[in-house]
Design a protein around this motif. Structure first.
Motif, PDB file in Angstrom:
ATOM      1  N   UNK A  13       0.755  -1.232   0.076  1.00  0.00           N
ATOM      2  CA  UNK A  13       0.081   0.005   0.032  1.00  0.00           C
ATOM      3  C   UNK A  13       0.869   1.284   0.148  1.00  0.00           C
ATOM      4  N   UNK A  14       0.387   2.240  -0.864  1.00  0.00           N
ATOM      5  CA  UNK A  14       1.252   3.584  -0.788  1.00  0.00           C
ATOM      6  C   UNK A  14       1.822   3.929  -2.254  1.00  0.00           C
ATOM      7  N   UNK A  65      -2.821 -10.321  -3.359  1.00  0.00           N
ATOM      8  CA  UNK A  65      -3.465  -9.331  -3.675  1.00  0.00           C
ATOM      9  C   UNK A  65      -3.122  -8.061  -2.983  1.00  0.00           C
ATOM     10  N   UNK A  66      -3.757  -6.848  -3.872  1.00  0.00           N
ATOM     11  CA  UNK A  66      -3.371  -5.395  -2.841  1.00  0.00           C
ATOM     12  C   UNK A  66      -4.623  -4.680  -3.403  1.00  0.00           C
ATOM     13  N   UNK A  67      -5.090  -3.687  -2.324  1.00  0.00           N
ATOM     14  CA  UNK A  67      -6.175  -2.636  -2.879  1.00  0.00           C
ATOM     15  C   UNK A  67      -5.332  -1.545  -3.619  1.00  0.00           C
ATOM     16  N   UNK A  68      -5.628  -1.209  -4.786  1.00  0.00           N
ATOM     17  CA  UNK A  68      -5.093   0.094  -5.338  1.00  0.00           C
ATOM     18  C   UNK A  68      -5.474   1.119  -4.685  1.00  0.00           C
ATOM     19  N   UNK A  69      -4.499   2.308  -4.736  1.00  0.00           N
ATOM     20  CA  UNK A  69      -4.744   3.510  -4.072  1.00  0.00           C
ATOM     21  C   UNK A  69      -6.008   4.276  -4.477  1.00  0.00           C
ATOM     22  N   UNK A  70      -6.762   4.037  -5.394  1.00  0.00           N
ATOM     23  CA  UNK A  70      -8.015   4.589  -5.836  1.00  0.00           C
ATOM     24  C   UNK A  70      -8.890   3.808  -5.500  1.00  0.00           C
ATOM     25  N   UNK A  71      -8.822   2.578  -4.803  1.00  0.00           N
ATOM     26  CA  UNK A  71     -10.022   1.648  -4.537  1.00  0.00           C
ATOM     27  C   UNK A  71     -10.477   2.036  -3.127  1.00  0.00           C
ATOM     28  N   UNK A  72     -11.816   1.965  -2.931  1.00  0.00           N
ATOM     29  CA  UNK A  72     -12.295   2.457  -1.615  1.00  0.00           C
ATOM     30  C   UNK A  72     -12.863   1.208  -0.979  1.00  0.00           C
ATOM     31  N   UNK A  73     -13.925   1.521  -0.052  1.00  0.00           N
ATOM     32  CA  UNK A  73     -14.333   0.820   0.928  1.00  0.00           C
ATOM     33  C   UNK A  73     -14.763  -0.652   0.357  1.00  0.00           C
ATOM     34  N   UNK A  74     -15.521  -0.553  -0.883  1.00  0.00           N
ATOM     35  CA  UNK A  74     -16.220  -1.864  -1.283  1.00  0.00           C
ATOM     36  C   UNK A  74     -14.951  -2.918  -1.779  1.00  0.00           C
ATOM     37  N   UNK A  75     -13.841  -2.505  -2.195  1.00  0.00           N
ATOM     38  CA  UNK A  75     -12.877  -3.322  -2.559  1.00  0.00           C
ATOM     39  C   UNK A  75     -12.679  -4.117  -1.515  1.00  0.00           C
ATOM     40  N   UNK A  76     -12.485  -3.791  -0.210  1.00  0.00           N
ATOM     41  CA  UNK A  76     -12.259  -4.705   0.942  1.00  0.00           C
ATOM     42  C   UNK A  76     -12.832  -5.866   1.180  1.00  0.00           C
ATOM     43  N   UNK A  77     -14.141  -5.794   0.644  1.00  0.00           N
ATOM     44  CA  UNK A  77     -15.013  -6.882   0.659  1.00  0.00           C
ATOM     45  C   UNK A  77     -14.674  -7.809  -0.136  1.00  0.00           C
ATOM     46  N   UNK A 101      -0.140   0.979   7.453  1.00  0.00           N
ATOM     47  CA  UNK A 101      -0.494   0.954   6.042  1.00  0.00           C
ATOM     48  C   UNK A 101      -0.395   2.225   5.537  1.00  0.00           C
ATOM     49  N   UNK A 102       0.354   2.456   4.263  1.00  0.00           N
ATOM     50  CA  UNK A 102       0.203   3.648   3.582  1.00  0.00           C
ATOM     51  C   UNK A 102      -0.610   3.608   2.250  1.00  0.00           C
ATOM     52  N   UNK A 103      -1.672   2.569   2.474  1.00  0.00           N
ATOM     53  CA  UNK A 103      -2.716   2.267   1.419  1.00  0.00           C
ATOM     54  C   UNK A 103      -3.880   3.254   1.391  1.00  0.00           C
ATOM     55  N   UNK A 104      -4.881   3.236   0.465  1.00  0.00           N
ATOM     56  CA  UNK A 104      -5.876   4.246   0.527  1.00  0.00           C
ATOM     57  C   UNK A 104      -6.662   4.097   1.684  1.00  0.00           C
ATOM     58  N   UNK A 105      -6.950   5.518   2.385  1.00  0.00           N
ATOM     59  CA  UNK A 105      -7.349   5.562   3.755  1.00  0.00           C
ATOM     60  C   UNK A 105      -8.926   4.764   3.713  1.00  0.00           C
ATOM     61  N   UNK A 106      -9.787   4.992   2.903  1.00  0.00           N
ATOM     62  CA  UNK A 106     -10.845   4.290   2.677  1.00  0.00           C
ATOM     63  C   UNK A 106     -11.005   2.914   2.649  1.00  0.00           C
ATOM     64  N   UNK A 107      -9.749   2.478   2.010  1.00  0.00           N
ATOM     65  CA  UNK A 107      -9.348   0.938   1.977  1.00  0.00           C
ATOM     66  C   UNK A 107      -9.053   0.534   3.303  1.00  0.00           C
ATOM     67  N   UNK A 108      -8.528   1.205   4.064  1.00  0.00           N
ATOM     68  CA  UNK A 108      -7.944   0.671   5.254  1.00  0.00           C
ATOM     69  C   UNK A 108      -9.092   0.722   6.303  1.00  0.00           C
ATOM     70  N   UNK A 109      -9.847   1.855   6.280  1.00  0.00           N
ATOM     71  CA  UNK A 109     -10.774   1.923   7.229  1.00  0.00           C
ATOM     72  C   UNK A 109     -11.864   0.695   7.288  1.00  0.00           C
TER      73      UNK A 109
END
Lengths: 339, 339
Positions: A13-14, A65-77, A101-109
Motif C-alpha cells: 500500500x502507498x 492481492x493488494x488494494x489500489x490507491x484509488x480503491x475504496x471501501x467496497x474493494x475490501x469486501x 499501511x500507507x494504502x488508501x485511507x478508505x480501504x484501510x478503514x
C-alpha cells in the motif's frame, strides 16, 4: 518494550510501495530495534529485501492481492486476501501487535472494520491525526473515517482522543474542544449543538467548550472532536494553507538581489522547517476503536515516514491503547446505567 | 460609476468603531471619490469627523443603538433602531446603494435578512469570501451564514457565487467546485453526495466536480460551494494555518547569527507579504441573495480595510450584483418548469 510481537506492515500500500515500504521496514528493524513482518508478494519483497541484505532480518507473510490507491471501501469486501486484510488477520489471531499501511485511507478503514471489528461499545472507529502544536500535539478526531455521524458519536470520538492523549503523550485530563463556528454554546449546526450539551455532562471528559478553525494549530486544547467530514476538510485545508504560505514566502524572499542573499542564508533552515512540518503533518494517522492498533501512514510516505509510523504503532500497542479505550467505553456505559 | 447613491456605512460596528470606521469613510471619500453616509450616534460621529476636518464631506444618519460584537441573531429583532438596521433601511427605501459593516457577522446576517429580505426565489442568502488566489480570487460560498442546509441550497450558493464571479471579476462561465473529502463523486456526506447529483444537471452552472480542502488556495476553481458550517470552519482553519506558518517561519529565520542577518534583509518584504495576505483574507465578505448589497468587513478592520470594503460595495452595486443574481435565479426557475 514488553510486547515482542511484530508490527504487520502492509508492503503493497502507498504511492511508493513496495520499495520505500521495504526500506522503511529495514530502517525500523536496524535503527529502532523494532520487530516487523512484511505482508505482500513474497517474490517482490524478497528481492527488495535482498537489495538491503535484509532477507534474514525481516520475515514475509504472503498476500498476492493488494488494494489500489484509488480503491475504496467496497474493494475490501472483494479482496479478502489483500495485503491490508492479511495484516489485519495477523493482529486478529495474535501473531502481530499492530498494523501499519500507507494504502488508501478508505480501504484501510473499511478493511479494519471488517477484519478487526469495532471494540465492544464503540459505535464508530475514528481516525486521529496529531497536529504539529507544541509542546504536545493537538489530536483531531475524526479526521475522515465517518462522513455522517450522530451527536453521541462526537462524544465517543472525544473518549477515543482522550485515551490517546493520556496514553501516548501522558497528558492528565486532556482538554477536549468541539470544532464549530463560534465560541458560544449555541454556535454551530444541529449536530454540534446537541453534541455540546452531551459533552457538558460527560463523565471522564474534560470538556473545554467550543473551538474554531483557528484553534487547530494554537494548542488551546489537547483533543478536538468533530465529524469525519468537517475534520477531513479542515485537515486538508490546513495542509493546503501551510503549503500556500511557504510558496508565497519563497517567492517573496527570492525576489530582488539583496533579498536573494538573505534567502541564501536561510535556505537550509527553511528546508528543514518545511521538512518538519511535512513530516509532522504526515507522521501517521491512527484508526482508533478497533480490536487492534492500525496506523495509517500518508500515501506519499517514503522510508523515514514508514519507519516513524512503525514506531508509533509499536508505542501505542505497548502502551495498551486498545485496552485503554475499552476501559473508558466500559466506564461510560456503567455511568450511563447509573442514571 | 453611474450609481450616485451613497454607501451606508455602519459606524458603530467593529472592534475599532467608531474612530477607525470614520477614518475609513474619510479615506474612501477623499482618496476613492466614493459617496458615503455614516450611520450611528451623531454626537460621537460629528466629533470624530471634526478630527479629520471632514464634517462637511461625510453626512451622518442618526442611530442611537448599536449591536455589540458578541450579540447574535436575536439582538437584531430586539434593536430595530441599531446602526446596522438603519443602514439596511436606507438601502431598502432607496437612499443608499449598499451597506458596509464591521459588526458581528451573525448580527449583520440576521438584520440583513429581516430588513432587506431575501431576493425572490433565493432560499437562503449566503456569505461569499474571496480567497487570495491568483490571477482571480476563488469565491467561497457559504462562508458562515447557514449552518444547516439542504442539497438544493448548495446549488443556489453555486448560482450566487457564479453571478459574483461573472460580475465582479469578469470571468466567463466560472468553474464551480463542491467542497468535500475526495475527488470521486461518491465521496462525502449525504448532503454533499445529493448536491453533487443536482449540480451535474444544473443549467447555468459550470460544474467542475468535487474539490478538497487543499483547493481553497490553489485557484483550481472560481467558486467553491459549501454549507456555512463547513465553509466557516475551513475559512478559519486557513487563516489560522497561514498565521501559524508565518510564526514558525519568523522563528526559523531569526534563529542564529547569520540567519538573523538574512532575516534583516527580508524583514520589510515579509511584513509586506503578511500585510497583503491579511488584507486579502480580511478584505470583506459579501452577503449575497438579499434585496441590496451588504459587505461584511472583518471585525478587526482598521481604516484601510473599511475604505476597501466601501470600494467593494460600490463596485458590486454599480455592476448590478442584485439584479444579476435575480436574473439567474429566475432563469433557474424557468428551466425547472420545463422539466
Amino acid at each position: 518494550m514488553s510486547d515482542s510481537k511484530p508490527i504487520a506492515l502492509d508492503a503493497m500500500g502507498g504511492d511508493h510501495a513496495p520499495h520505500e515500504i521495504v526500506a522503511g521496514a529495514v530502517h525500523a528493524v536496524r535503527e529502532r530495534g523494532l520487530s516487523i513482518v512484511l505482508v505482500g508478494s513474497p517474490r517482490v519483497l524478497y528481492e527488495a529485501l535482498a537489495d538491503h541484505d535484509a532477507t534474514k532480518q525481516v520475515p514475509i507473510v504472503r498476500a498476492e492481492e493488494a488494494l489500489a490507491m484509488d480503491e475504496g471501501a467496497l474493494a475490501s469486501l472483494r479482496r479478502p486476501r489483500s495485503s491490508i486484510a492479511i495484516a489485519c488477520h495477523l493482529v486478529r489471531r495474535g501473531d502481530a501487535s499492530a498494523v501499519v499501511s500507507a494504502g488508501s485511507t478508505a480501504g484501510i478503514v473499511a478493511t479494519g472494520r471488517l477484519r478487526l471489528k469495532a471494540q465492544h461499545g464503540v459505535q464508530r472507529p475514528a481516525i486521529a491525526v496529531a497536529l504539529p502544536t507544541l509542546p504536545n500535539p493537538t489530536l483531531l478526531v475524526d479526521a475522515g473515517a465517518n462522513a455522517d455521524v450522530k451527536p453521541e458519536m462526537l462524544v465517543q470520538f472525544a473518549h477515543l482522543g482522550t485515551a490517546y492523549a493520556e496514553l501516548a503523550y501522558g497528558i492528565a485530563q486532556p482538554k477536549v474542544g468541539l470544532l464549530t463556528i463560534g465560541a458560544e454554546a449555541e454556535k454551530g449546526n444541529k449536530l454540534v449543538k446537541r453534541a455540546h450539551e452531551l459533552l457538558q455532562g460527560s463523565p471522564g471528559i474534560n470538556f473545554a467548550g467550543n473551538v474554531e478553525g483557528y484553534d487547530l494549530l494554537t494548542g488551546k486544547v489537547d483533543v478536538i472532536t468533530t465529524d469525519g467530514f468537517t475534520g477531513n476538510v479542515a485537515l486538508k485545508t490546513m495542509e493546503g494553507a501551510v503549503r500556500y504560505a511557504f510558496a508565497e514566502l519563497r517567492q517573496t524572499i527570492e525576489d530582488g538581489r539583496l533579498a536573494r542573499l538573505g534567502a541564501a542564508l536561510q535556505r537550509s533552515r527553511l528546508r528543514e522547517l518545511r521538512r518538519r512540518l511535512d513530516a509532522e503533518a504526515h507522521g501517521g494517522a491512527v484508526l482508533l476503536g478497533l480490536n487492534g492498533t492500525v496506523v495509517i501512514a500518508h500515501g506519499a510516505s517514503k522510508a523515514p515516514a514508514i519507519s516513524a509510523a512503525c514506531q508509533l504503532a509499536a508505542d501505542l500497542s505497548a502502551e495498551g491503547i486498545v485496552a485503554g479505550i475499552g476501559e473508558r467505553i466500559a466506564a461510560t456505559h456503567r455511568s450511563h446505567r447509573l442514571w
